[in-house]
Design an enzyme around this catalytic site. Sequence first.
Site, short mmCIF file in Angstrom:
data_model
loop_
_atom_site.label_atom_id
_atom_site.label_comp_id
_atom_site.label_asym_id
_atom_site.label_seq_id
_atom_site.Cartn_x
_atom_site.Cartn_y
_atom_site.Cartn_z
N ASP A 96 -1.00 2.71 -6.74
CA ASP A 96 -0.37 2.54 -5.42
C ASP A 96 1.14 2.79 -5.51
O ASP A 96 1.95 1.87 -5.52
CB ASP A 96 -0.66 1.11 -4.93
CG ASP A 96 -0.27 0.89 -3.48
OD1 ASP A 96 -0.02 1.89 -2.78
OD2 ASP A 96 -0.24 -0.28 -3.06
N HIS B 121 0.33 2.95 -0.11
CA HIS B 121 -0.37 2.49 1.10
C HIS B 121 0.59 2.28 2.28
O HIS B 121 0.14 2.05 3.40
CB HIS B 121 -1.18 1.22 0.82
CG HIS B 121 -0.40 -0.05 0.78
ND1 HIS B 121 0.00 -0.65 -0.39
CD2 HIS B 121 0.06 -0.85 1.78
CE1 HIS B 121 0.65 -1.76 -0.11
NE2 HIS B 121 0.71 -1.90 1.19
N SER C 170 5.26 -5.42 1.28
CA SER C 170 4.50 -4.33 0.68
C SER C 170 5.46 -3.18 0.41
O SER C 170 6.29 -2.84 1.25
CB SER C 170 3.39 -3.87 1.63
OG SER C 170 2.37 -4.83 1.71
#
Length: 558
Positions: free
Chosen positions: A409, A360, A507
């Site tokens: 992911d 992502h 992230s």
Amino acid sequence: MFVRMLVFRVLLLIALVGKSVIGLSLMSFIAPPDPDWTPDDYYYSYEQSSPDEDPSVTQTTPENPDWYYEDDDPCQSNPCEHGGDCIIRGDTFSCSCPAPFSGSRCQTAQNKCKDNPCVHGDCLITQKHPYYRCACKYPYTGPDCSKVLPACRPNPCQNGGVCSRHRRRSRFTCACPDQYKGKFCEIGPDDCYVGDGYSYRGKVSKTVNQNPCLYWNSHLLLQETYNMFMEDAETHGIAEHNFCRNPDGDHKPWCFVKVNSEKVKWEYCDVTVCPVPDTPNPVESLLEPVMELPGFESCGKTEVAEHAVKRIYGGFKSTAGKHPWQVSLQTSLPLTTSMPQGHFCGGALIHPCWVLTAAHCTDINTKHLKVVLGDQDLKKTESHEQTFRVEKILKYSQYNERDEIPHNDIALLKLKPVGGHCALESRYVKTVCLPSDPFPSGTECHISGWGVTETGEGSRQLLDAKVKLIANPLCNSRQLYDHTIDDSMICAGNLQKPGSDTCQGDSGGPLTCEKDGTYYVYGIVSWGQECGKKPGVYTQVTKFLNWIKTTMHREAGL
């Protein structure tokens, strides 16, 4: 593109300003940090304990959720700091703290120096009764530094220096021989630093402003990140002295100085740079055979040691070189109105030419993307940084989002070589190993990053924390994620009180677990809810090992 406010990780609760600590919540958006981030001064506060309670033994409370992970022995990782003893009490634990430390994890020191027992000296915290001592300013002596000796008898000047007494009995001057300097002529011609001064072990104790340095165990530094009681202090040359050091990999040695009775700041030191050795004759250099650049000797090794007693210390500025595989993904264009150019995601270096990150994080054109290795301070271009463009982004083919939750992911970034090579190994840049087997739930692992996600600001300094792996059945319980965790994910969190330490990272950044002194990237920061109250959710790297190795082999001929 990056608008997942409620789902993706808001990963910062503690930020550092210079070498001092402040609290910062990304959820409040009350006051954005100063873009210049100049070092703030720190006011020391004293902790008082009730006379009818024992501050040396503190039990955990219901606010410390013991359902965060399955662990038959809550003392296995010894969560007690400063040599505290962990005592099992049913399903939880308490810490028996050595004096003068107290608190739930022995993290607080009783200040025996607040009444200034040292008349002409500095009050230092010790771990032996009476838990302080006075470092007297020469020629004062005695337990409280109140007695004065003849200034020049015996001669305090070293290396052949000549002592001259002033009118006041306590004043004197050392006339130093050539090439020596310092108050006592103690600094010789070889007292200099190389590079950024991380390895400096000299005796300079004054700053560029000629202020005297505080001792590293001064009572004024108890709440500072860097002091004699910090993690791996000896590794960084920090002990009971006031010599300049560079434990955080700044560009030169520094120290703390006293502003007033409760206030300190840090300044760079008046240390000289070592002379550069003579370079070989250019003609001779051309005759030397051209050697290929060496590859990385091994993976998962850091040159920054850990104490035998582990600490849960989330939210502190990470020591330079402690996470040498940490990657900063940066963009040259703003991603959204709230996400300006610069750092936006993390990653892990797994090969000189390959970075592992979250899928992502890769919805961006490669021409706007760069990878920075060895970064510690996002606001500085540091000498040990290495920067690369990205040749190719390779997402896992089954990456998808359902109900704003990312599944599978994971992505690989292939770096574009510079000068015929990718990353070069150094103390600040190393690869992390890929795991071959799963780690059991309850294993204590590490997260690191600048606390930035797609929706908020973060710290300029690299932060780190420790978390424990949580069994997926427990993470899928109704109190947590209620059956939204699949087998490509792993959860990790802390036994901390809600609102602290569980959101340090980025992230795409690494969750690393250690075994036999080697670190493995076991997870990739993916998503989470209720930062600080629920554990983070990570992509489980072991589920994608075949894809990682096959992709790298196909693309790079490994």
